[in-house]
Enzyme design. Sequence first.
Site, PDB file in Angstrom:
ATOM      1  N   ASP A   1      42.236  47.223  31.296  1.00 22.64           N
ATOM      2  CA  ASP A   1      41.883  46.003  32.033  1.00 22.64           C
ATOM      3  C   ASP A   1      40.216  46.253  32.204  1.00 22.64           C
ATOM      4  O   ASP A   1      39.442  46.913  32.087  1.00 22.64           O
ATOM      5  CB  ASP A   1      42.361  45.595  33.111  1.00 22.64           C
ATOM      6  CG  ASP A   1      42.004  44.060  33.981  1.00 22.64           C
ATOM      7  OD1 ASP A   1      42.061  43.312  33.045  1.00 22.64           O
ATOM      8  OD2 ASP A   1      41.840  44.193  35.192  1.00 22.64           O
ATOM      9  N   TYR A  27      35.082  39.740  32.546  1.00 28.56           N
ATOM     10  CA  TYR A  27      35.139  39.478  30.986  1.00 28.56           C
ATOM     11  C   TYR A  27      35.261  37.970  30.795  1.00 28.56           C
ATOM     12  O   TYR A  27      35.104  37.512  29.862  1.00 28.56           O
ATOM     13  CB  TYR A  27      36.637  39.847  30.647  1.00 28.56           C
ATOM     14  CG  TYR A  27      36.607  41.406  30.044  1.00 28.56           C
ATOM     15  CD1 TYR A  27      35.507  42.270  30.169  1.00 28.56           C
ATOM     16  CD2 TYR A  27      37.728  42.016  29.439  1.00 28.56           C
ATOM     17  CE1 TYR A  27      35.477  43.606  29.808  1.00 28.56           C
ATOM     18  CE2 TYR A  27      37.745  43.187  29.074  1.00 28.56           C
ATOM     19  CZ  TYR A  27      36.743  44.111  29.301  1.00 28.56           C
ATOM     20  OH  TYR A  27      36.642  45.470  28.880  1.00 28.56           O
ATOM     21  N   GLY A  28      35.469  37.087  31.946  1.00 29.04           N
ATOM     22  CA  GLY A  28      35.723  35.621  31.406  1.00 29.04           C
ATOM     23  C   GLY A  28      34.565  34.987  30.900  1.00 29.04           C
ATOM     24  O   GLY A  28      34.776  33.904  30.456  1.00 29.04           O
ATOM     25  N   CYS A  73      45.318  42.835  30.618  1.00 30.23           N
ATOM     26  CA  CYS A  73      44.110  41.835  30.802  1.00 30.23           C
ATOM     27  C   CYS A  73      44.437  40.673  29.921  1.00 30.23           C
ATOM     28  O   CYS A  73      44.736  40.550  28.558  1.00 30.23           O
ATOM     29  CB  CYS A  73      42.622  42.386  30.124  1.00 30.23           C
ATOM     30  SG  CYS A  73      41.472  41.158  30.197  1.00 30.23           S
ATOM     31  N   ASN A  74      44.615  39.393  30.603  1.00 31.96           N
ATOM     32  CA  ASN A  74      44.992  38.209  29.944  1.00 31.96           C
ATOM     33  C   ASN A  74      43.929  37.708  28.912  1.00 31.96           C
ATOM     34  O   ASN A  74      44.057  37.155  27.803  1.00 31.96           O
ATOM     35  CB  ASN A  74      45.035  36.978  30.764  1.00 31.96           C
ATOM     36  CG  ASN A  74      46.418  37.057  31.673  1.00 31.96           C
ATOM     37  OD1 ASN A  74      47.568  36.464  31.235  1.00 31.96           O
ATOM     38  ND2 ASN A  74      46.693  38.050  32.734  1.00 31.96           N
ATOM     39  N   CYS A 107      45.713  35.901  34.998  1.00 29.81           N
ATOM     40  CA  CYS A 107      44.641  37.310  35.140  1.00 29.81           C
ATOM     41  C   CYS A 107      45.402  38.093  36.133  1.00 29.81           C
ATOM     42  O   CYS A 107      45.859  37.889  37.001  1.00 29.81           O
ATOM     43  CB  CYS A 107      43.346  36.712  35.881  1.00 29.81           C
ATOM     44  SG  CYS A 107      42.080  37.990  35.914  1.00 29.81           S
ATOM     45  N   THR A 108      45.450  39.317  35.730  1.00 25.43           N
ATOM     46  CA  THR A 108      46.243  40.428  36.495  1.00 25.43           C
ATOM     47  C   THR A 108      45.350  40.695  37.535  1.00 25.43           C
ATOM     48  O   THR A 108      46.132  41.484  38.427  1.00 25.43           O
ATOM     49  CB  THR A 108      46.192  41.702  35.545  1.00 25.43           C
ATOM     50  OG1 THR A 108      45.109  42.013  34.947  1.00 25.43           O
ATOM     51  CG2 THR A 108      47.302  41.125  34.410  1.00 25.43           C
ATOM     52  N   HIS A 109      44.044  40.314  37.889  1.00 27.32           N
ATOM     53  CA  HIS A 109      43.402  40.266  39.284  1.00 27.32           C
ATOM     54  C   HIS A 109      44.266  39.548  40.287  1.00 27.32           C
ATOM     55  O   HIS A 109      44.432  39.709  41.462  1.00 27.32           O
ATOM     56  CB  HIS A 109      42.189  40.079  39.117  1.00 27.32           C
ATOM     57  CG  HIS A 109      41.235  41.185  38.769  1.00 27.32           C
ATOM     58  ND1 HIS A 109      41.176  41.233  37.269  1.00 27.32           N
ATOM     59  CD2 HIS A 109      40.323  41.725  39.103  1.00 27.32           C
ATOM     60  CE1 HIS A 109      40.318  42.065  37.111  1.00 27.32           C
ATOM     61  NE2 HIS A 109      39.506  42.529  38.276  1.00 27.32           N
TER      62      HIS A 109
END
Length: 270
Positions: free
Chosen positions: A9, A41-42, A72-73, A183-185
Amino acid sequence: MPYTIGLFDSGIGGLTVMREIRRRFPHHHMIYLGDTKHVPYGNRHPEELIRLAFTIVDFLVAAGANIIVDACNTTSALALPLLKKAYNLPFIGVIEPGAREALRLSPNKRIGVWATQATVASQAHLQAIKSLDPEAQVFLQACPCLVPLIEAGKTRGPEVERAVREYMAPLEQQDIDTLILGCTHYPFLTPVIKKMAQKGIKIVDPALPTAAELEGFLPPENALSGEKGQCLFYVTGDPGRFAEIAFQLLGWPELKYTQQIKLEKLPLAL
């Protein structure tokens, strides 16, 4: 024989997926790489994200991973199809499992998605949901403030609540009944989201259905014996900062031994 599961991620977010995998499959080994040098990353260009994903997977494979979870999406949306073609390994992403779970839970098929700007721009969640149910209504919301807050260890308090309220309002105006944390956050904010969201909105953490998909690739837990699997943690940025925040959120002793690595910039392997 235990497998070695490689996960990656942009930062600590993928640990929400690793948490569920560890719970379900404690006897398998895991290698985690957080690309904290490049988080978030977005707001990065898709080509850069694809190159980063390939470089990260090269590292995980060299470290012994024989199954890869793209936790990570954003890279699941942009790089995963290319990664599957390039490597002779099983790959699992987080978008399709989350889409299936949202459709299973949604009573009216009005589904909201929180995600990074790059993931929203890819429309990967929209496409995944529509491919399963063309009648479903999907509403996308970019949440650029959330990853930096979580990476700074801020998962509660007025600043977090303001951001959650800001990003929930447009989706509630669309009368969503289900929200995918795309988002995995974001699952680190679940208590605040449940507090701030309208009553009755179902929250989908894709980590759970993603971990369930591993059952098709791993030997049953009851077929394994002995000690629990080992977990290794690597980052491309500051290992001390990552370990501090991640340990604060999860309490895993192994996080204290997070190591920093330098990834080689490799040409894009298309």
